[in-house]
Design an enzyme around this catalytic site. Structure first.
Site, PDB file in Angstrom:
ATOM      1  CG  ASP A 145      -2.009   0.834   1.115  1.00 24.09           C
ATOM      2  OD1 ASP A 145      -2.243   1.533   0.079  1.00 24.09           O
ATOM      3  OD2 ASP A 145      -2.989   0.657   1.837  1.00 24.09           O
ATOM      4  CG  HIS A 217      -7.098  -0.322  -6.249  1.00 26.05           C
ATOM      5  ND1 HIS A 217      -8.297   0.341  -5.865  1.00 26.05           N
ATOM      6  CD2 HIS A 217      -6.364   0.060  -5.520  1.00 26.05           C
ATOM      7  CE1 HIS A 217      -7.693   1.281  -4.861  1.00 26.05           C
ATOM      8  NE2 HIS A 217      -6.714   0.942  -4.562  1.00 26.05           N
TER       9      HIS A 217
END
Length: 310
Positions: A145, A217
């Site tokens: 992330d 995404h």
């Protein structure tokens, strides 16, 4: 021209434990006084070895901010972000936000508890979320992330309103909780997960455009203007337990539009496909906050800080 500083906790990387509090005003509390006490409460002794960062509902900050300290065009999370097929990201706006980060669970817990007690006359806790770093820089999907975060030298120019503009030094925060559909996600082969994310799982290498789906995404969260990608500084962490868990999205920028456009793209509200990852993780909250500059907070809290010194 004086440089207005962003709150240091925003870019204080390397911490492992987090407490996030969303706060509402006690009925009858004076908003100006309440925000002043909130500002004073985060003036922590450096011996506490913790960072404390606050955000204020944009409409509330505009009302109580010192002259010139409110950024222009920043609005509350007033209504859900909606996409085709009934998809929706909820609006759960509160009045203020407090983030404690530290390198131990006990420190984060103690500092958060102390500040809550100090503020009890003016603020009630609407929601508390405990966050923690998972495998250094991954979320609970197993993927890295913040891979696209700007570097440490560049981050301040992404998070802080530039000098000379209204609200200089302040940041706009998007705060959301995303609960993972863990069993559905873990049932997928790694290759399918990679196509949904748009990156390899092990090395976090972005897939080539001819392989990466338009609904991935990565493809849906990138916002570009005239071919230039607009950066966001993410401080996301994991939350929850084995049965129910997810990602705390903590995104900062000086420009609210780019993050709101990111949400619209994820929802498919821009006419493009919905972000495929949203079929495996559900937004359960959504708030915008202005994180005022250090100078604005000091100006508000100064009378209270002087009383502490006497």
């Amino acid at each position: 021209m004086m440089l207005m500083a962003h709150q240091s906790g925003i870019t204080a990387i390397g911490v492992s434990d987090h407490v996030f509090l969303e706060l509402d005003l006690v009925p009858g509390a004076d908003p100006q006084e309440a925000v002043a006490h909130l500002a004073a409460a985060v003036n922590l002794p450096t011996t506490d070895t913790a960072n404390a960062t606050i955000g204020v509902r944009p409409s509330l900050w505009e009302m109580v901010a010192p002259e010139g300290a409110a950024p222009e065009g920043v609005h509350d999370f007033e209504s859900p972000i909606e996409g085709p097929g009934g998809y929706s990201m909820p609006a759960t706006q509160h009045e203020a936000w407090l983030w404690i980060s530290a390198n131990s669970r006990s420190t984060a817990f103690t500092v958060a508890a102390t500040i809550r007690e100090e503020l009890a006359t003016w603020w009630t806790t609407a929601d508390e979320t405990v966050g923690w770093a998972y495998q250094q820089n991954r979320d609970l999907t197993g993927f890295q992330d913040g891979t696209e975060n700007p570097g440490s030298l560049e981050a301040p120019s992404v998070v802080a309103v530039p000098a000379g503009q209204p609200g200089a030094g302040s940041s706009v925060l998007l705060y959301q909780l995303w609960e993972h559909r863990a069993h559905d996600w873990e049932a997928l082969p790694v290759h399918d997960q990679e196509l949904i994310i748009g990156r390899t799982k092990a090395e976090s290498i972005e897939l080539d455009d001819d392989v990466k789906p338009e609904s991935s995404h990565v493809a849906r969260t990138v916002v570009e203007v005239d071919g230039e990608e607009l950066d966001v500084f993410r401080r996301n962490v994991a939350y929850g337990d084995n049965d129910k868990h997810g990602t705390v999205f903590v995104g900062f920028t000086f420009d609210q539009w780019r993050m709101e456009e990111m949400l619209r793209r994820m929802a498919g509200a821009d006419g493009g496909p919905r972000d495929e990852l949203t079929r495996f993780t559900d937004a359960i909250s959504g708030s915008w906050y202005v994180c005022p500059s250090v100078e604005a907070l000091i100006e508000l809290a100064e009378p209270l800080l002087e009383d502490e010194e006497d």
